[in-house]
Design a protein around this motif. Structure first.
Motif, PDB file in Angstrom:
ATOM      1  N   ALA A 187      18.869  15.573  65.700  1.00 31.74           N
ATOM      2  CA  ALA A 187      20.125  15.771  64.973  1.00 31.74           C
ATOM      3  C   ALA A 187      20.950  16.921  65.545  1.00 31.74           C
ATOM      4  CB  ALA A 187      19.838  16.017  63.497  1.00 31.74           C
ATOM      5  N   LYS A 188      20.280  17.833  66.266  1.00 35.19           N
ATOM      6  CA  LYS A 188      20.977  18.969  66.873  1.00 35.19           C
ATOM      7  C   LYS A 188      21.467  18.673  68.290  1.00 35.19           C
ATOM      8  CE  LYS A 188      20.302  21.743  63.359  1.00 35.19           C
ATOM      9  NZ  LYS A 188      21.450  22.211  62.523  1.00 35.19           N
ATOM     10  N   GLY A 189      21.283  17.434  68.741  1.00 37.22           N
ATOM     11  CA  GLY A 189      21.823  17.039  70.027  1.00 37.22           C
ATOM     12  C   GLY A 189      20.873  17.157  71.205  1.00 37.22           C
ATOM     13  N   PHE A 190      19.595  17.323  70.936  1.00 41.83           N
ATOM     14  CA  PHE A 190      18.610  17.406  72.007  1.00 41.83           C
ATOM     15  C   PHE A 190      18.002  16.035  72.300  1.00 41.83           C
ATOM     16  CE2 PHE A 190      18.832  21.726  70.438  1.00 41.83           C
ATOM     17  CZ  PHE A 190      18.658  22.510  71.570  1.00 41.83           C
ATOM     18  N   ARG A 191      17.448  15.900  73.471  1.00 38.89           N
ATOM     19  CA  ARG A 191      16.607  14.761  73.816  1.00 38.89           C
ATOM     20  C   ARG A 191      15.180  15.132  73.444  1.00 38.89           C
ATOM     21  NH1 ARG A 191      15.553  12.586  80.038  1.00 38.89           N
ATOM     22  NH2 ARG A 191      14.181  10.813  79.510  1.00 38.89           N
ATOM     23  N   VAL A 192      14.534  14.366  72.607  1.00 42.88           N
ATOM     24  CA  VAL A 192      13.204  14.729  72.114  1.00 42.88           C
ATOM     25  C   VAL A 192      12.169  13.707  72.593  1.00 42.88           C
ATOM     26  CG1 VAL A 192      14.025  16.035  70.133  1.00 42.88           C
ATOM     27  CG2 VAL A 192      13.676  13.582  69.893  1.00 42.88           C
ATOM     28  N   ILE A 193      11.053  14.233  73.083  1.00 45.43           N
ATOM     29  CA  ILE A 193      10.000  13.410  73.687  1.00 45.43           C
ATOM     30  C   ILE A 193       8.656  13.851  73.124  1.00 45.43           C
ATOM     31  CG2 ILE A 193       8.847  12.808  75.859  1.00 45.43           C
ATOM     32  CD1 ILE A 193      11.693  13.789  77.127  1.00 45.43           C
ATOM     33  N   ALA A 194       7.869  12.903  72.689  1.00 46.00           N
ATOM     34  CA  ALA A 194       6.499  13.208  72.233  1.00 46.00           C
ATOM     35  C   ALA A 194       5.568  12.134  72.756  1.00 46.00           C
ATOM     36  CB  ALA A 194       6.435  13.274  70.706  1.00 46.00           C
ATOM     37  N   HIS A 195       4.493  12.564  73.358  1.00 51.28           N
ATOM     38  CA  HIS A 195       3.508  11.618  73.896  1.00 51.28           C
ATOM     39  C   HIS A 195       2.206  11.730  73.119  1.00 51.28           C
ATOM     40  CE1 HIS A 195       2.359  15.388  75.768  1.00 51.28           C
ATOM     41  NE2 HIS A 195       1.197  14.859  76.131  1.00 51.28           N
ATOM     42  N   ASP A 196       1.385  10.703  73.224  1.00 52.86           N
ATOM     43  CA  ASP A 196       0.033  10.721  72.685  1.00 52.86           C
ATOM     44  C   ASP A 196      -0.917  11.052  73.837  1.00 52.86           C
ATOM     45  OD1 ASP A 196       1.263   9.787  70.398  1.00 52.86           O
ATOM     46  OD2 ASP A 196       0.279   7.817  70.413  1.00 52.86           O
ATOM     47  N   ARG A 197      -1.630  12.156  73.713  1.00 47.07           N
ATOM     48  CA  ARG A 197      -2.586  12.530  74.758  1.00 47.07           C
ATOM     49  C   ARG A 197      -3.585  11.390  75.005  1.00 47.07           C
ATOM     50  NH1 ARG A 197      -4.051  16.782  72.310  1.00 47.07           N
ATOM     51  NH2 ARG A 197      -2.304  17.913  73.222  1.00 47.07           N
ATOM     52  N   ARG A 198      -4.069  11.250  76.214  1.00 44.63           N
ATOM     53  CA  ARG A 198      -5.050  10.195  76.510  1.00 44.63           C
ATOM     54  C   ARG A 198      -6.194  10.250  75.498  1.00 44.63           C
ATOM     55  NH1 ARG A 198      -7.812   9.868  81.849  1.00 44.63           N
ATOM     56  NH2 ARG A 198      -5.715  10.055  82.696  1.00 44.63           N
ATOM     57  N   GLY A 199      -6.593   9.079  75.038  1.00 44.84           N
ATOM     58  CA  GLY A 199      -7.645   8.988  74.044  1.00 44.84           C
ATOM     59  C   GLY A 199      -7.190   9.224  72.620  1.00 44.84           C
ATOM     60  N   HIS A 200      -5.913   9.587  72.434  1.00 49.02           N
ATOM     61  CA  HIS A 200      -5.350   9.869  71.124  1.00 49.02           C
ATOM     62  C   HIS A 200      -4.238   8.865  70.814  1.00 49.02           C
ATOM     63  CE1 HIS A 200      -7.257  13.622  72.322  1.00 49.02           C
ATOM     64  NE2 HIS A 200      -7.098  14.129  71.121  1.00 49.02           N
TER      65      HIS A 200
END
Length: 275
Positions: free
Chosen positions: A45-58
């Motif tokens: 909402a603040k104008g950033f590009r947001v990225i989240a990954h799932d660690r291997r095995g998670h």
């Protein structure tokens, strides 16, 4: 669903939303990128590009029985960063994810890929007690984690969030059943072998040299009532090793502050990122 395949064939799941300066979120054990919901929505909402990954095995990533240690975790992040061609990214890690950030930034953070780093309730410099780290937690603590995981993972993943992770075991704490359920959901989505191996990764990895190598501004945030990663043997020691470190201590807050205290943490993160 978006995945990047690493050199050993492991598929790493990730979410990539928005435009602007990228922020990459690194989750704790045994969770997934979903643990960053409150931050993903706020910064999007603040104008950033947001990225989240799932660690291997998670989470939704491959339930691999190999590579469940910090060097490979960092290499997986490097593969993701290259795949998305990230530049001037802010890498934010909570707990085990803080160790992953330290190792990644130290080994792969050059060439303009990383602009800043944040360690929240993070495991560096090292958790386990030793002659070099007399204030650490005894190995028996982590052995008990492994034993509980093997004996009854589903019950263990109820006990942790309902007790010390969010401080719900403290007198007068407001217990949030939905938060406990969501922690359990994320944990049970991953693989038990990877989670078992990751206990060694987060408890015994020494990040001292990684912290010394990091040359980007780094914010260290920690609640002083953290029952999972005790404050005294983590944040104050890390800040001494960082070249450009800033320490932010939250009196009375616990380990899961990014979820139950997001209203406090998020504005502080924003202000520091924009500073």
């Amino acid at each position: 669903m978006s995945f990047v395949k690493t050199k050993d064939g492991t598929e790493i799941f990730y979410k990539d939303w928005g435009t602007g300066q990228p922020i990459v979120f690194h989750h704790g054990w045994p969770l997934s990128g979903d643990d960053w919901d409150a931050q993903m929505m706020f910064f999007l909402a603040k104008g950033f590009r947001v990225i989240a990954h799932d660690r291997r095995g998670h989470g939704r990533s491959s339930q691999t029985d190999k590579g469940n240690e910090m060097d490979t975790y960092a290499a997986d992040v490097a593969a993701l960063a290259a795949h998305l061609d990230l530049k001037n990214a802010v890498h934010i890690g909570h707990s085990t994810g803080g160790g992953e950030v330290a190792r990644y930034v130290a080994q792969y953070g050059g060439g303009g890929r990383v602009g800043k780093a944040v360690l929240i309730g993070a495991v560096p410099p090292v958790m386990v007690k030793s002659e070099k780290n007399p204030g650490g937690l005894p190995i028996e603590v982590f052995d008990s984690f492994r034993a509980a995981l093997v004996a009854n993972r589903a019950q263990f993943y109820r006990d942790v969030p309902s007790g010390p992770f969010y401080g719900f075991n403290r007198p007068g704490a407001k217990v949030l059943d939905g938060v406990i359920d969501n922690w359990w959901r994320q944990g049970m989505q991953g693989g038990i072998k990877a989670h078992y191996d990751c206990i060694k990764a987060f408890s015994e990895t020494d990040f001292t040299e990684d912290l010394k190598k990091i040359d980007v501004p780094t914010l260290v945030m920690h609640g002083d009532d953290d029952q999972i990663v005790p404050f005294a043997d983590s944040a104050p020691l890390s800040i001494k090793l960082l070249k450009k470190g800033t320490l932010k201590v939250y009196p009375g807050l616990g380990h899961g502050l990014c979820t139950i205290n997001a209203d406090v943490v998020n504005p502080d993160l924003l202000a520091w990122i924009q500073s």
